[in-house]
Design an enzyme around this catalytic site. Structure first.
Site, PDB file in Angstrom:
ATOM      1  N   LYS A 140       0.780  -1.127  -0.059  1.00 21.96           N
ATOM      2  CA  LYS A 140       0.237   0.072   0.142  1.00 21.96           C
ATOM      3  C   LYS A 140       0.785   1.239   0.033  1.00 21.96           C
ATOM      4  CE  LYS A 140      -3.697  -2.429   2.254  1.00 21.96           C
ATOM      5  NZ  LYS A 140      -4.384  -2.906   3.467  1.00 21.96           N
ATOM      6  N   GLN A 154      -4.849  -1.561   9.612  1.00 21.29           N
ATOM      7  CA  GLN A 154      -4.691  -2.735   8.838  1.00 21.29           C
ATOM      8  C   GLN A 154      -5.122  -4.048   9.971  1.00 21.29           C
ATOM      9  OE1 GLN A 154      -3.253  -3.438   5.705  1.00 21.29           O
ATOM     10  NE2 GLN A 154      -3.751  -5.767   6.250  1.00 21.29           N
ATOM     11  N   ASP A 187     -11.236   2.640   4.193  1.00 20.46           N
ATOM     12  CA  ASP A 187     -11.466   1.357   3.849  1.00 20.46           C
ATOM     13  C   ASP A 187     -13.155   1.304   3.673  1.00 20.46           C
ATOM     14  OD1 ASP A 187     -10.302  -1.025   3.359  1.00 20.46           O
ATOM     15  OD2 ASP A 187     -10.169  -1.679   5.306  1.00 20.46           O
TER      16      ASP A 187
END
Length: 290
Positions: free
Chosen positions: A53, A97, A120
Protein backbone atom coordinates in the site's frame (compact mmCIF):
# COMPACT_ATOMS: atom_id res chain seq x y z
CA UNK A 1 -12.41 -21.60 -22.22
CA UNK A 2 -12.82 -18.53 -20.03
CA UNK A 3 -11.38 -15.10 -20.70
CA UNK A 4 -9.31 -13.58 -17.90
CA UNK A 5 -10.49 -10.62 -15.84
CA UNK A 6 -7.04 -9.06 -15.48
CA UNK A 7 -7.18 -6.97 -12.32
CA UNK A 8 -3.44 -6.37 -12.32
CA UNK A 9 -3.47 -4.72 -15.77
CA UNK A 10 -6.52 -2.59 -14.91
CA UNK A 11 -5.01 -1.55 -11.57
CA UNK A 12 -1.80 -0.44 -13.34
CA UNK A 13 -3.81 1.69 -15.76
CA UNK A 14 -6.02 3.22 -13.07
CA UNK A 15 -3.02 4.05 -10.87
CA UNK A 16 -1.38 5.81 -13.81
CA UNK A 17 -4.54 7.87 -14.30
CA UNK A 18 -4.66 8.64 -10.56
CA UNK A 19 -1.03 9.76 -10.67
CA UNK A 20 -1.81 12.34 -13.37
CA UNK A 21 -4.91 13.47 -11.47
CA UNK A 22 -2.98 13.87 -8.19
CA UNK A 23 -0.28 15.97 -9.88
CA UNK A 24 -2.90 18.45 -11.10
CA UNK A 25 -4.87 18.51 -7.85
CA UNK A 26 -1.78 18.90 -5.62
CA UNK A 27 -0.72 22.02 -7.53
CA UNK A 28 -4.16 23.53 -6.92
CA UNK A 29 -4.42 22.45 -3.27
CA UNK A 30 -0.83 23.17 -2.25
CA UNK A 31 -0.41 19.66 -0.85
CA UNK A 32 -0.86 16.05 -1.97
CA UNK A 33 -3.53 13.68 -0.62
CA UNK A 34 -2.44 11.91 2.56
CA UNK A 35 -3.08 8.34 3.78
CA UNK A 36 -2.25 6.92 7.22
CA UNK A 37 -2.11 3.12 7.47
CA UNK A 38 -1.88 1.86 11.06
CA UNK A 39 -0.36 -1.56 11.68
CA UNK A 40 -0.02 -3.29 15.05
CA UNK A 41 2.33 -6.23 15.62
CA UNK A 42 4.54 -8.22 13.28
CA UNK A 43 2.15 -10.34 11.21
CA UNK A 44 4.24 -11.07 8.06
CA UNK A 45 1.23 -11.05 5.71
CA UNK A 46 0.02 -7.72 7.14
CA UNK A 47 3.52 -6.25 6.83
CA UNK A 48 3.63 -7.27 3.15
CA UNK A 49 0.20 -5.73 2.51
CA UNK A 50 1.21 -2.48 4.23
CA UNK A 51 4.44 -2.27 2.21
CA UNK A 52 2.40 -2.79 -0.96
CA UNK A 53 0.00 0.00 0.00
CA UNK A 54 2.83 2.40 0.85
CA UNK A 55 4.58 1.64 -2.45
CA UNK A 56 1.34 2.25 -4.35
CA UNK A 57 0.88 5.58 -2.50
CA UNK A 58 4.36 6.65 -3.54
CA UNK A 59 3.67 5.63 -7.14
CA UNK A 60 0.61 7.88 -7.47
CA UNK A 61 1.91 10.79 -5.35
CA UNK A 62 -0.08 10.22 -2.15
CA UNK A 63 1.79 11.17 1.02
CA UNK A 64 2.05 8.23 3.41
CA UNK A 65 1.71 8.82 7.15
CA UNK A 66 1.85 5.16 8.16
CA UNK A 67 2.53 4.17 11.75
CA UNK A 68 3.76 0.77 12.97
CA UNK A 69 3.06 -0.14 16.60
CA UNK A 70 4.39 -2.99 18.79
CA UNK A 71 2.09 -5.92 19.51
CA UNK A 72 1.42 -4.83 23.11
CA UNK A 73 0.07 -1.39 22.14
CA UNK A 74 -3.09 -0.64 24.12
CA UNK A 75 -6.58 0.18 22.87
CA UNK A 76 -6.35 3.62 24.52
CA UNK A 77 -3.07 4.45 22.75
CA UNK A 78 -4.47 3.54 19.33
CA UNK A 79 -7.70 5.43 19.98
CA UNK A 80 -5.63 8.53 20.79
CA UNK A 81 -3.56 8.13 17.59
CA UNK A 82 -6.73 7.81 15.47
CA UNK A 83 -8.27 10.89 17.10
CA UNK A 84 -5.06 12.82 16.38
CA UNK A 85 -5.14 11.74 12.71
CA UNK A 86 -8.81 12.75 12.49
CA UNK A 87 -7.66 16.30 13.35
CA UNK A 88 -4.60 16.27 11.06
CA UNK A 89 -5.34 18.38 7.98
CA UNK A 90 -2.63 16.60 5.97
CA UNK A 91 -4.42 13.25 6.31
CA UNK A 92 -7.40 12.45 4.04
CA UNK A 93 -7.62 8.71 4.63
CA UNK A 94 -7.05 6.45 7.66
CA UNK A 95 -6.87 2.66 7.53
CA UNK A 96 -6.34 0.18 10.37
CA UNK A 97 -4.64 -2.92 8.97
CA UNK A 98 -6.52 -6.07 9.98
CA UNK A 99 -6.25 -8.50 11.69
CA UNK A 100 -5.27 -6.87 14.98
CA UNK A 101 -3.79 -8.70 17.99
CA UNK A 102 -6.43 -10.47 20.09
CA UNK A 103 -6.41 -7.99 22.98
CA UNK A 104 -7.62 -5.15 20.72
CA UNK A 105 -11.23 -4.39 19.75
CA UNK A 106 -11.05 -3.82 15.99
CA UNK A 107 -14.68 -2.68 15.61
CA UNK A 108 -14.33 -0.04 18.32
CA UNK A 109 -11.16 1.30 16.69
CA UNK A 110 -12.68 1.38 13.20
CA UNK A 111 -15.62 3.31 14.63
CA UNK A 112 -13.19 5.95 15.97
CA UNK A 113 -12.14 6.91 12.43
CA UNK A 114 -13.90 10.04 11.14
CA UNK A 115 -16.36 8.73 8.49
CA UNK A 116 -15.03 11.13 5.84
CA UNK A 117 -11.48 9.81 6.39
CA UNK A 118 -12.55 6.14 6.44
CA UNK A 119 -10.40 4.96 3.52
CA UNK A 120 -11.56 1.35 3.88
CA UNK A 121 -15.27 2.27 3.79
CA UNK A 122 -16.05 0.21 6.91
CA UNK A 123 -17.44 2.85 9.27
CA UNK A 124 -21.17 2.35 10.04
CA UNK A 125 -21.89 5.77 8.52
CA UNK A 126 -20.36 4.74 5.19
CA UNK A 127 -22.03 1.34 5.25
CA UNK A 128 -25.32 3.18 5.91
CA UNK A 129 -24.67 5.43 2.92
CA UNK A 130 -24.14 2.31 0.81
CA UNK A 131 -27.43 0.79 2.02
CA UNK A 132 -29.23 4.04 1.14
CA UNK A 133 -27.49 4.40 -2.23
CA UNK A 134 -25.92 7.71 -1.20
CA UNK A 135 -22.43 8.90 -2.24
CA UNK A 136 -19.70 7.91 0.19
CA UNK A 137 -16.53 5.93 0.73
CA UNK A 138 -17.00 2.32 -0.40
CA UNK A 139 -15.34 -0.80 0.96
CA UNK A 140 -12.25 -1.33 -1.20
CA UNK A 141 -12.44 -4.99 -2.22
CA UNK A 142 -16.14 -4.96 -3.27
CA UNK A 143 -15.60 -1.64 -5.05
CA UNK A 144 -12.66 -3.25 -6.87
CA UNK A 145 -14.88 -6.14 -8.01
CA UNK A 146 -17.50 -3.73 -9.36
CA UNK A 147 -14.89 -1.59 -11.14
CA UNK A 148 -13.37 -4.67 -12.78
CA UNK A 149 -16.77 -5.87 -14.04
CA UNK A 150 -17.54 -2.38 -15.36
CA UNK A 151 -14.23 -2.12 -17.21
CA UNK A 152 -14.93 -5.39 -19.02
CA UNK A 153 -18.49 -4.21 -19.75
CA UNK A 154 -20.00 -7.07 -17.77
CA UNK A 155 -23.24 -5.47 -16.62
CA UNK A 156 -24.86 -7.16 -13.57
CA UNK A 157 -28.28 -5.76 -14.52
CA UNK A 158 -30.84 -8.56 -14.63
CA UNK A 159 -28.22 -11.20 -13.78
CA UNK A 160 -28.40 -13.60 -10.84
CA UNK A 161 -25.36 -12.99 -8.66
CA UNK A 162 -24.39 -15.46 -5.93
CA UNK A 163 -21.93 -14.18 -3.34
CA UNK A 164 -20.33 -16.92 -1.24
CA UNK A 165 -19.26 -15.23 2.00
CA UNK A 166 -21.06 -12.80 4.31
CA UNK A 167 -18.27 -10.82 5.95
CA UNK A 168 -18.61 -7.09 6.58
CA UNK A 169 -15.36 -6.66 4.62
CA UNK A 170 -16.52 -8.23 1.36
CA UNK A 171 -19.68 -10.33 1.19
CA UNK A 172 -22.30 -7.98 2.64
CA UNK A 173 -21.13 -4.72 0.99
CA UNK A 174 -20.59 -6.49 -2.34
CA UNK A 175 -24.14 -7.89 -2.24
CA UNK A 176 -25.42 -4.33 -1.71
CA UNK A 177 -23.32 -2.98 -4.60
CA UNK A 178 -24.61 -5.72 -6.91
CA UNK A 179 -28.18 -4.90 -5.85
CA UNK A 180 -27.48 -1.25 -6.61
CA UNK A 181 -26.36 -2.38 -10.08
CA UNK A 182 -29.76 -4.13 -10.55
CA UNK A 183 -28.60 -7.72 -10.11
CA UNK A 184 -30.73 -10.28 -8.27
CA UNK A 185 -28.52 -11.30 -5.37
CA UNK A 186 -28.22 -14.43 -3.24
CA UNK A 187 -25.79 -14.50 -0.31
CA UNK A 188 -24.50 -18.00 0.48
CA UNK A 189 -22.07 -19.06 3.21
CA UNK A 190 -20.59 -22.00 5.10
CA UNK A 191 -23.99 -22.93 6.59
CA UNK A 192 -25.88 -22.83 3.27
CA UNK A 193 -27.65 -26.11 2.53
CA UNK A 194 -26.46 -27.65 -0.77
CA UNK A 195 -24.01 -24.86 -1.54
CA UNK A 196 -23.13 -26.43 -4.89
CA UNK A 197 -26.75 -26.26 -6.08
CA UNK A 198 -27.05 -22.60 -5.05
CA UNK A 199 -23.74 -21.72 -6.73
CA UNK A 200 -24.83 -23.40 -9.99
CA UNK A 201 -27.71 -20.93 -10.35
CA UNK A 202 -25.30 -17.97 -10.61
CA UNK A 203 -24.71 -15.93 -13.74
CA UNK A 204 -22.10 -14.09 -11.66
CA UNK A 205 -20.44 -16.19 -8.96
CA UNK A 206 -18.27 -14.38 -6.40
CA UNK A 207 -16.46 -16.26 -3.68
CA UNK A 208 -14.93 -14.64 -0.60
CA UNK A 209 -14.96 -17.37 2.00
CA UNK A 210 -11.26 -18.14 2.57
CA UNK A 211 -11.25 -21.86 1.72
CA UNK A 212 -8.66 -22.98 -0.84
CA UNK A 213 -10.15 -24.38 -4.06
CA UNK A 214 -13.62 -24.67 -2.52
CA UNK A 215 -15.38 -23.95 -5.82
CA UNK A 216 -15.14 -26.88 -8.23
CA UNK A 217 -16.53 -27.22 -11.79
CA UNK A 218 -19.74 -28.91 -10.65
CA UNK A 219 -20.58 -25.71 -8.72
CA UNK A 220 -20.31 -23.42 -11.76
CA UNK A 221 -23.03 -22.82 -14.34
CA UNK A 222 -21.51 -23.11 -17.84
CA UNK A 223 -20.71 -19.63 -19.12
CA UNK A 224 -20.85 -17.98 -15.68
CA UNK A 225 -18.64 -15.07 -14.68
CA UNK A 226 -16.46 -16.24 -11.77
CA UNK A 227 -14.83 -13.68 -9.45
CA UNK A 228 -12.44 -15.13 -6.89
CA UNK A 229 -11.78 -12.79 -3.96
CA UNK A 230 -10.11 -15.45 -1.82
CA UNK A 231 -6.38 -15.42 -1.11
CA UNK A 232 -5.08 -18.55 0.61
CA UNK A 233 -1.49 -19.62 1.15
CA UNK A 234 -1.00 -23.37 0.82
CA UNK A 235 2.13 -25.52 1.06
CA UNK A 236 2.87 -27.67 -1.98
CA UNK A 237 4.31 -31.20 -1.77
CA UNK A 238 7.70 -29.69 -2.63
CA UNK A 239 7.51 -27.59 0.55
CA UNK A 240 7.10 -24.33 -1.35
CA UNK A 241 4.17 -22.08 -0.52
CA UNK A 242 1.69 -20.95 -3.15
CA UNK A 243 -1.14 -18.41 -3.26
CA UNK A 244 -4.45 -19.85 -4.44
CA UNK A 245 -8.01 -18.59 -4.44
CA UNK A 246 -11.30 -20.06 -3.27
CA UNK A 247 -11.83 -21.36 -6.81
CA UNK A 248 -10.08 -24.39 -8.31
CA UNK A 249 -8.86 -22.21 -11.17
CA UNK A 250 -7.48 -24.87 -13.52
CA UNK A 251 -10.62 -27.00 -13.25
CA UNK A 252 -13.16 -24.14 -13.47
CA UNK A 253 -11.37 -22.23 -16.25
CA UNK A 254 -12.88 -24.38 -19.06
CA UNK A 255 -16.43 -23.96 -17.68
CA UNK A 256 -16.67 -20.20 -17.00
CA UNK A 257 -16.94 -17.41 -19.58
CA UNK A 258 -14.84 -14.99 -17.50
CA UNK A 259 -12.65 -15.66 -14.45
CA UNK A 260 -10.23 -13.77 -12.20
CA UNK A 261 -6.79 -15.25 -11.53
CA UNK A 262 -5.23 -15.47 -8.06
CA UNK A 263 -2.93 -13.66 -7.68
CA UNK A 264 -3.44 -10.83 -10.18
CA UNK A 265 -7.21 -10.50 -10.01
CA UNK A 266 -8.95 -8.68 -7.19
CA UNK A 267 -5.92 -8.06 -4.94
CA UNK A 268 -4.42 -5.24 -7.07
CA UNK A 269 -7.89 -3.72 -7.47
CA UNK A 270 -8.33 -3.57 -3.68
CA UNK A 271 -5.18 -1.46 -3.30
CA UNK A 272 -6.22 0.74 -6.23
CA UNK A 273 -9.64 1.45 -4.71
CA UNK A 274 -7.92 2.40 -1.44
CA UNK A 275 -5.94 5.02 -3.37
CA UNK A 276 -9.13 6.09 -5.17
CA UNK A 277 -10.95 6.49 -1.84
CA UNK A 278 -8.11 8.62 -0.45
CA UNK A 279 -8.17 10.92 -3.49
CA UNK A 280 -11.99 11.08 -3.39
CA UNK A 281 -11.92 12.07 0.30
CA UNK A 282 -9.20 14.66 -0.45
CA UNK A 283 -11.37 16.21 -3.18
CA UNK A 284 -14.44 16.26 -0.93
CA UNK A 285 -12.61 17.78 2.03
CA UNK A 286 -10.88 20.50 -0.02
CA UNK A 287 -13.84 21.08 -2.35
CA UNK A 288 -11.77 20.18 -5.42
CA UNK A 289 -13.36 19.01 -8.66
CA UNK A 290 -11.59 15.73 -9.58
Amino acid sequence: MADLLDGKALATRLQLELSEQVKTLAMRAGRPPGLAVLMVGDNPASAAYVRGKETACSRVGIASYGKHFPTDTSQAELKQVIQSLNQDDRVDGILVQLPLPDHLDAVALLNQIAPDKDADGLHPTNLGRLVRGEPGLRSCTPAGVMRLLADYQLDPKGQHAVVIGRSILVGKPLALMLLEANATVTIAHSRTADLAAVARTADILVTAIGQPKLVTPDMVKPGAIVVDVGINRITQTTGKSQLVGDVDFEAVYPVASWITPVPGGIGPMTVTMLLHNTVWSYCQRLNLAP
